[in-house]
Motif scaffolding. Structure first.
Motif, PDB file in Angstrom:
ATOM      1  N   ASP A 287      46.364  54.120  65.408  1.00 15.62           N
ATOM      2  CA  ASP A 287      46.325  52.795  65.992  1.00 15.62           C
ATOM      3  C   ASP A 287      46.525  51.664  65.448  1.00 15.62           C
ATOM      4  O   ASP A 287      47.311  50.656  65.743  1.00 15.62           O
ATOM      5  N   ALA A 288      45.982  51.588  64.077  1.00 18.07           N
ATOM      6  CA  ALA A 288      46.196  50.365  63.358  1.00 18.07           C
ATOM      7  C   ALA A 288      47.471  50.249  63.034  1.00 18.07           C
ATOM      8  O   ALA A 288      47.958  49.055  62.798  1.00 18.07           O
ATOM      9  N   ASN A 289      48.257  51.349  62.774  1.00 18.39           N
ATOM     10  CA  ASN A 289      49.508  51.337  62.278  1.00 18.39           C
ATOM     11  C   ASN A 289      50.536  50.621  63.427  1.00 18.39           C
ATOM     12  O   ASN A 289      51.451  50.031  63.137  1.00 18.39           O
ATOM     13  N   ASP A 290      50.016  51.322  64.584  1.00 17.00           N
ATOM     14  CA  ASP A 290      50.940  50.733  65.767  1.00 17.00           C
ATOM     15  C   ASP A 290      50.399  49.418  65.897  1.00 17.00           C
ATOM     16  O   ASP A 290      51.214  48.569  66.742  1.00 17.00           O
ATOM     17  N   GLY A 291      49.191  49.279  65.517  1.00 15.50           N
ATOM     18  CA  GLY A 291      48.643  47.843  65.676  1.00 15.50           C
ATOM     19  C   GLY A 291      48.330  47.384  67.260  1.00 15.50           C
ATOM     20  O   GLY A 291      48.716  46.048  67.373  1.00 15.50           O
TER      21      GLY A 291
ATOM     22  N   MET B   1      48.155  44.040  69.031  1.00 15.61           N
ATOM     23  CA  MET B   1      48.795  43.763  67.667  1.00 15.61           C
ATOM     24  C   MET B   1      50.001  44.664  67.711  1.00 15.61           C
ATOM     25  O   MET B   1      50.683  44.403  66.633  1.00 15.61           O
ATOM     26  N   ALA B   2      50.505  45.337  68.413  1.00 15.18           N
ATOM     27  CA  ALA B   2      51.576  46.049  68.488  1.00 15.18           C
ATOM     28  C   ALA B   2      52.753  45.148  68.621  1.00 15.18           C
ATOM     29  O   ALA B   2      53.796  45.351  69.422  1.00 15.18           O
ATOM     30  N   THR B   3      52.805  44.028  68.189  1.00 20.08           N
ATOM     31  CA  THR B   3      53.583  42.915  68.524  1.00 20.08           C
ATOM     32  C   THR B   3      55.130  43.208  68.220  1.00 20.08           C
ATOM     33  O   THR B   3      56.057  42.704  68.966  1.00 20.08           O
ATOM     34  N   THR B   5      56.798  46.233  68.047  1.00 21.07           N
ATOM     35  CA  THR B   5      57.399  47.234  68.976  1.00 21.07           C
ATOM     36  C   THR B   5      57.405  46.633  70.266  1.00 21.07           C
ATOM     37  O   THR B   5      58.176  46.640  71.212  1.00 21.07           O
ATOM     38  N   TYR B 140      38.712  50.854  55.521  1.00 20.11           N
ATOM     39  CA  TYR B 140      38.773  50.578  56.975  1.00 20.11           C
ATOM     40  C   TYR B 140      37.551  50.662  57.937  1.00 20.11           C
ATOM     41  O   TYR B 140      37.541  49.889  58.717  1.00 20.11           O
ATOM     42  N   THR B 237      42.069  46.616  58.396  1.00 13.63           N
ATOM     43  CA  THR B 237      42.935  46.697  59.217  1.00 13.63           C
ATOM     44  C   THR B 237      44.373  46.286  58.656  1.00 13.63           C
ATOM     45  O   THR B 237      45.279  46.963  59.084  1.00 13.63           O
ATOM     46  N   LEU B 240      45.761  48.744  56.369  1.00 17.79           N
ATOM     47  CA  LEU B 240      46.441  49.754  57.155  1.00 17.79           C
ATOM     48  C   LEU B 240      48.096  49.311  57.566  1.00 17.79           C
ATOM     49  O   LEU B 240      49.099  50.083  57.396  1.00 17.79           O
ATOM     50  N   MET B 241      48.214  48.178  57.979  1.00 19.12           N
ATOM     51  CA  MET B 241      49.606  47.410  58.245  1.00 19.12           C
ATOM     52  C   MET B 241      50.298  47.466  57.035  1.00 19.12           C
ATOM     53  O   MET B 241      51.642  47.671  57.112  1.00 19.12           O
ATOM     54  N   ALA B 244      51.643  50.783  56.056  1.00 18.01           N
ATOM     55  CA  ALA B 244      52.766  51.267  56.856  1.00 18.01           C
ATOM     56  C   ALA B 244      54.017  50.760  56.589  1.00 18.01           C
ATOM     57  O   ALA B 244      55.295  51.186  56.269  1.00 18.01           O
TER      58      ALA B 244
END
Lengths: 295, 373
Positions: A287-291, B1-3, B5, B140, B237, B240-241, B244
């Motif tokens: 989830d955090a990676n998809d954010g 936050m899936a901004t 995509t 995390y 958090t 993790l970003m 990625a």
């Protein structure tokens, strides 16, 4: 660049230097990991330790994780002297209802936005995206106004209904449904299954990973939810755990600091999410990676 | 936050490449609306409608009695907004103090959590280390716990006889009374170089009713403890970003630059950092958007005290409405805050959308690196 000038002679020395450097890097890497591991985990260790201490002991040795003497007095008082059991019950009820609602409603909407072609779909999806950007804290007064107006203020309905759907969940489900091949559904539809039937018995079973993610997010989100309960209820009988905890800290309990009790109550409120985190870790990480944000 | 995509999907609009033909979906229109109906009702009723209601209330002096939508409620026009900006008084002083506090809060939290998150990600991403997944989870974990529960823990850590002061006393430092200390950190620094009271030039006449000296206070000692808590909970958090993002940096690129003789710092500075620029941008903007929303921690830990130095616009709007029963003014503060956050969000989405349409960086290393070797 100097290496290139006389490569053959310098090679062994360089290799040695490199090995030494690798070792040093590795040591430094582990040292950093352990240091930050302590920084991020030790507060929880202190929390557990101090929850089991007597009050003077917690005040005198706050850094020590070892209670001396070990006592459950703090926990006894949590259950005997506060409304903790009630808060726990309310939190469980709210969390279960909100999670069921979100998983069901968000999947329905996500499926429609991903697959069903109806007029206004593009506009609706744009609206979902826009809603995701609305920050929760500016909704405090607005939510109170609408609950007050609808007569839902100070009720379980006020605590639960506004949280039953969220834009971020719809977004996650839509993205997932778009990644499933469309052929299976088509086969079902040609066989004469209705749209809901196809969704319910063909598509949903295939969406298990996304459903698990959404379940976990909804559980975690509603279990931890604080500001909403602040503006939707006032009656102490309707307090959820975070609300009760906040109330406990801001001093309605009076006398003394009572840190063992407060830390114990906070610990009990953290445990369910901690268990879920350990068991379903990879879903959290994804989830955090998809954010996706809480919306 | 899936901004990332998210914007891509949003710009793609409704164009569906899998066009199906045939008569099976004659009632798809109806089904589609039925499927989205619950979400529309809930979000419409508890998100859109309330915003409109609050917009109305922000133009009135409603005090919480009865319904705000009757003729009895005094309509005051834009007064609740103007008193925040142009009228000298308590409302403006409190609001500007909260803005000042939040600016310092953002100025520390955002860089600190970004650097910490990137650092952690770099260590966790190191191929030579084992046990990384344990540490990744450890870093995390604070992010998923309840903000209220964590605030309780930090209240204890930063208590007068708490763990932080115990740790400081090991180092021979006499720790402050964190939550009672309203002294600004910048004021303390000025004091350290001998400037204890405001110089005449700064003593009055600053913008928006606060003196220059007040504007330059810096975050208070109490605010520092909240800042510490927030950086500690959010870094995981963002780590993790960054992880990625780092996974998109090709290993071959790193190796090529190593063969080129680039030092570790040079590789980080000229290879890694440019490659993860989009992630960094995302983390910075999400951090800024999030830091303007700090509420739970303030509510639990300090309630805006001491001396209003942990007051933030989000908490002030709550307090104005629910403690002072001045709902109009509280709602007005909410909308100003809304505006700040929306502007930040739009900047972010605009920039991310631009990046998606033209990617100037994509060919960068392909061109540069071979030339050098």
């Amino acid at each position: 660049m100097a290496v290139l000038t006389d490569r053959p002679a310098a090679a062994p020395a360089r290799r040695q230097r490199r090995a030494a450097r690798t070792l040093a890097t590795r040591f430094l890497g582990y040292a950093t990991l352990v240091f930050f591991g302590l920084v991020f985990l030790y507060p929880f260790v202190i929390q557990i330790g101090n929850a089991l201490k007597t009050e003077p002991d917690a005040a005198a040795n706050p850094l020590s994780p070892f209670p001396d003497p070990l006592t459950l007095a703090g926990f006894e008082r949590i259950f005997a002297g506060t409304n903790f059991p009630l808060w726990l019950g309310n939190s469980l009820l709210v969390t279960v209802l909100v999670t069921i609602g979100r998983v069901f409603f968000d999947s329905l909407a996500g499926y429609a936005l991903a697959r069903l072609r109806f007029r206004g779909r593009g506009g609706l999806f744009a609206a979902v995206i826009a809603v995701m950007a609305v920050p929760g804290v500016v909704l405090l007064i607005p939510k109170f106004l609408v609950l007050n107006q609808l007569g839902l203020y100070n009720s379980y309905a006020g605590l639960v209904v506004p949280l039953l759907a969220d834009a971020a969940g719809v977004f996650i489900m839509k993205q997932f449904f778009e990644s499933i091949p469309v052929s299976v559904e088509e086969a079902a539809r040609i066989d004469g299954a209705s749209i809901f039937r196809t969704f319910w018995s063909v598509v949903l079973p295939m969406a298990k990973p996304a459903l698990i993610t959404l379940t976990i997010l909804s559980f975690q989100g509603s279990w931890n939810e604080f500001p909403h309960s602040l503006v939707s209820v006032q009656d102490p009988d309707l307090f959820t755990l975070p609300r009760g905890l906040a109330d406990l800290v801001s001093g309605s309990l009076g006398k003394g600091t009572q840190y063992p009790l407060k830390l114990g109550a906070a610990l009990l409120a953290t445990i369910p999410v901690a268990i879920i985190f350990v068991v379903f870790q990879r879903y959290f990480v994804r989830d955090a990676n998809d954010g996706s944000d809480k919306g | 936050m899936a901004t990332e995509t998210l914007t891509a999907a949003a710009t793609a609009g409704g164009s569906d490449p899998r066009r199906r033909r045939g008569g099976i979906r004659s009632n798809e229109n109806l089904a589609g609306w039925l499927f989205v109906a619950p979400v529309i009702v809930i979000l419409g009723l508890f998100l859109l409608l309330p915003i409109l209601m609050a917009l109305w209330v922000s133009l009135t002096d409603w005090n919480g009695q009865g319904s705000p939508f009757t003729g009895d409620v005094p309509f005051v026009g834009a007064h609740n907004y103007t008193q925040l900006f142009t009228e000298d008084g308590l409302a403006r002083r409190d609001f500007m103090t909260s803005i000042r506090n939040n600016i310092y809060y953002v100025a520390i939290v955002v860089p600190a959590q970004t650097v910490l998150a990137l650092g952690l990600a770099l260590v966790v991403n190191n191929r030579m280390l084992k046990g990384k997944s344990f540490f990744r989870s450890a870093f995390y974990f604070p992010s998923v716990t309840s903000s209220v529960a964590i605030s309780v823990v930090f209240l204890f850590l930063f208590a007068n006889s708490g763990a932080v002061n115990a740790l400081l006393s090991f180092l021979g430092i006499d720790g402050p009374e964190w939550f009672a200390d309203s002294r600004g950190v910048l004021h303390l620094l000025f004091g350290a170089v001998g400037v204890d009271s405001p110089p005449a030039a700064l003593a009055d006449g600053g913008p928006f009713g606060l003196t220059w000296w007040d504007w330059l206070a810096g975050p208070s000692v109490a605010m520092i403890s909240i800042i510490t808590l927030v950086v500690w909970t959010t870094s995981g958090t963002f780590m993790l970003m960054f992880l990625a993002g780092l996974q998109n940096v090709p290993v071959t690129l790193d190796e090529a630059s190593t063969l080129d003789g680039a030092s570790r710092w040079q590789r980080f500075r000229h290879v890694t950092l440019p490659m993860i620029r989009p992630t960094t941008f995302l983390v910075l903007t999400l951090g800024m958007i999030g830091s303007w929303q700090v509420f739970d921690q303030v509510y639990v830990m300090s309630q805006g005290d001491p001396a209003k130095t942990t007051l933030t616009p989000a908490y002030l709007s709550y307090r104005t409405a629910f403690r002072d029963f001045d709902y109009g003014s509280g709602a007005a503060i909410s909308f100003v805050l809304f505006l700040i956050i929306i502007v930040l969000t739009l900047i972010q989405r605009r920039a991310l959308a631009e990046r998606d349409t033209d990617r100037p960086r994509r060919g960068w290393w392909r061109r540069r690196v071979p030339e050098r070797s």
